[in-house]
Design an enzyme around this catalytic site. Structure first.
Site, PDB file in Angstrom:
ATOM      1  N   VAL A  74       0.784  -1.236   0.010  1.00  0.00           N
ATOM      2  CA  VAL A  74       0.002  -0.026   0.005  1.00  0.00           C
ATOM      3  C   VAL A  74       1.089   1.197  -0.110  1.00  0.00           C
ATOM      4  O   VAL A  74       1.876   1.507   0.650  1.00  0.00           O
ATOM      5  CB  VAL A  74      -0.786   0.063   1.089  1.00  0.00           C
ATOM      6  N   ALA A 106       4.074   4.432   3.202  1.00  0.00           N
ATOM      7  CA  ALA A 106       3.766   2.968   2.584  1.00  0.00           C
ATOM      8  C   ALA A 106       4.076   1.742   3.378  1.00  0.00           C
ATOM      9  O   ALA A 106       4.544   1.980   4.504  1.00  0.00           O
ATOM     10  CB  ALA A 106       4.815   2.523   0.987  1.00  0.00           C
ATOM     11  N   LYS A 107       3.494   0.531   3.292  1.00  0.00           N
ATOM     12  CA  LYS A 107       3.725  -0.622   4.035  1.00  0.00           C
ATOM     13  C   LYS A 107       3.235  -1.642   3.269  1.00  0.00           C
ATOM     14  O   LYS A 107       2.349  -1.612   1.952  1.00  0.00           O
ATOM     15  CB  LYS A 107       2.759  -0.511   5.055  1.00  0.00           C
ATOM     16  N   GLY A 108       3.951  -2.877   3.325  1.00  0.00           N
ATOM     17  CA  GLY A 108       3.555  -4.113   2.680  1.00  0.00           C
ATOM     18  C   GLY A 108       3.351  -5.411   3.575  1.00  0.00           C
ATOM     19  O   GLY A 108       3.787  -5.375   4.674  1.00  0.00           O
ATOM     20  N   ASP A 111       9.967  -5.203   8.842  1.00  0.00           N
ATOM     21  CA  ASP A 111       8.877  -4.875   9.865  1.00  0.00           C
ATOM     22  C   ASP A 111       8.779  -6.243  10.345  1.00  0.00           C
ATOM     23  O   ASP A 111       9.651  -7.193  10.605  1.00  0.00           O
ATOM     24  CB  ASP A 111       7.645  -4.585   8.985  1.00  0.00           C
TER      25      ASP A 111
END
Ligand code: NAD
Length: 438
Positions: free
Chosen positions: A67, A112-114, A153
């Site tokens: 995202v 952002a992050k995934g 993460d």
């Protein structure tokens, strides 16, 4: 805003992020209309499904996503999480959090992050390698040194980042690709000081905040009693650094429980015991406590450094610390925020308190682009300056909002409100100056 199942308990991260955002907006009356919708929704979400050949010769299909929340201030920046429960919903909330964090610590990135839905505890190293490589191939040019830069993460680490870099590099020959990902091993362009950056940034932010004298009877760390929940990367570095700065670490915990010693724990002994036994519980000459005991321990500073939603409506009233430093992401729920504010407990919010990690990630990115390796003292000095500047900006904003808002409900802003107002203000100014509408 709509939300997925699980939101009803009020602890869903997406709902928490939305409530925090709405609360911050209630202190702002000059946002251009129409901007709010743009600020709450992700710019882009990429979904990928891909088959992996498992060690037992079966084939399993995995689901991953990335995202990108906002890129007005620069390329997306945020971790990749491997977890069986990770969802687009959760990742979207964390991506938004990254947008506010990067604005606040003033690094030229967006949020952002995934995530990949998988259980790393049940996967071999070879399976994790294949999942990571295939995920990166499927993302294609959705990530890149100038578009979206992942980082570690939950359950991803520097080895995962090495695979991300190597896979991206194979598909983009002939250019310097090291800046496509941060949190890499040192020899692949990782930065000195990245490992301890979040804990160190937490210390820098706390010390600066105390200097402002907002927290009654707390003006420095000397002799101050500190309780730390979680002894992973962030918690263990915070324990060591707060101890070195003169604080007394009176209790710590991990997922199996905690230990307390009013005279102060020795961080080296705590970590040696944890390494040997897998937990801090049982450390000689300490009292065994529960995590709940730790959260409500009679101490000056409480540092939740483990998980989200630890201080909630049901236990916030029992918190006895004067100051809560949110080293973890979202450890205090919005309900708890209100209870703590009523009790006079100050909360230094996550988007500044744990911003040290993304600051040094930014330093890594710069070093990669310039083919440099900065010495550790340079990294630490620059990190300290960034954290102190961010804290000063929040305090100034908090004082401004407090003194200039005259609300009928008599409400007062929290530091989280001020931090979000500051971040939203910075981002909206960039958006307006870029005049991005067509
Ligand atoms: P980690 O996985 O290294 O450590 C987590 C620790 O929490 C472990 O010691 C684990 O035993 C403990 N824990 C788990 N459940 C617990 C429970 N119920 N009670 C007490 N302890 C428990 O994770 P980390 O990298 O240290 O991250 C911790 C938090 O900080 C997360 O919220 C993460 O999103 C946030 N954060 C981390 C970074 C970073 O650079 N690592 C940066 C920003 C934010």
């Amino acid at each position: 805003m709509s939300n997925a199942a699980g939101a009803d308990n009020g602890l869903d991260l997406y709902v928490i992020a939305q409530q925090q955002f709405d609360r911050a907006l209630s202190w702002m009356d000059d946002l251009k209309s129409g901007l709010i919708d743009y600020l709450v929704t992700p710019k882009r979400t990429v979904h990928v499904r891909f088959p992996i050949h498992m060690d037992d010769d079966s084939v399993q299909t995995f689901h991953g996503f990335r995202v990108l929340h906002n890129t007005a201030r620069g390329p997306g920046k945020g971790g990749i999480r491997y977890h069986p429960d990770v969802s687009e919903h959760e990742v979207a909330a964390l991506a938004a959090l990254m947008t506010w964090k990067t604005a606040l610590v003033d690094v030229p990135f967006g949020g952002a992050k995934g995530g990949v839905v998988c259980n790393p505890k049940e996967l071999s190293r070879a399976e994790l390698r294949r999942i990571t490589r295939r995920f990166v191939i499927e993302l294609g040019d959705a990530i890149g040194p100038y578009t979206d830069i992942p980082a570690p993460d939950v359950y991803t680490d520097e080895q995962t980042m090495a695979w991300v870099y190597d896979t991206f590099d194979v598909f983009h020959r002939g250019q310097n690709n090291r800046a496509v990902v941060t949190g890499k091993p040192l020899r692949l362009g990782g930065s000195l000081g990245r490992d301890a950056a979040t804990g160190r940034g937490c210390l820098n932010a706390t010390e600066r905040f105390l200097e402002h004298g907002i927290c009654k009877d707390l003006e420095s760390l000397a002799g101050v009693s500190v309780a730390i929940q979680g002894l992973g990367n962030v918690g263990s570095n915070a324990m060591r650094l707060f101890h070195e700065a003169g604080a007394r670490i009176v209790c710590v915990s991990d997922s199996q429980g905690g230990v307390a010693d009013e005279d102060g724990l020795d961080p080296d002994e705590v970590l040696a015991h944890k390494t040997e036994n897998g937990t801090v519980v049982g450390l000689p000459e300490t009292k065994t406590i529960t995590n709940e005991d730790l959260l409500t321990w009679d101490c000056d500073i409480l540092i939740p450094a483990a998980l989200e939603s630890q201080i909630r409506q049901d236990n916030a009233a029992n918190v006895r610390a004067k100051l809560v430093i949110e080293a973890a992401n979202a450890p205090v729920t919005p309900d708890a925020d209100e209870i703590l504010q009523e009790k006079g407990v100050v909360v230094l919010p996550d988007i500044v308190a744990n911003g040290g990690g993304v600051v040094v990630s930014y330093f890594e990115w710069v070093q990669n682009l310039e083919n440099q390796q900065w010495p550790l003292d340079e990294v630490e000095t620059k990190l300290k300056r960034k954290m102190e500047t961010a804290v000063d900006a929040i305090v100034t904003r908090w004082q401004h909002v407090r003194d200039n808002s005259h609300r009928d409900d008599g409400a007062a802003p929290t530091l989280r409100d001020a931090a979000l107002v500051e971040a939203i203000q910075r981002l909206s100014e960039v958006i307006l100056q870029r005049d991005i509408w067509m």
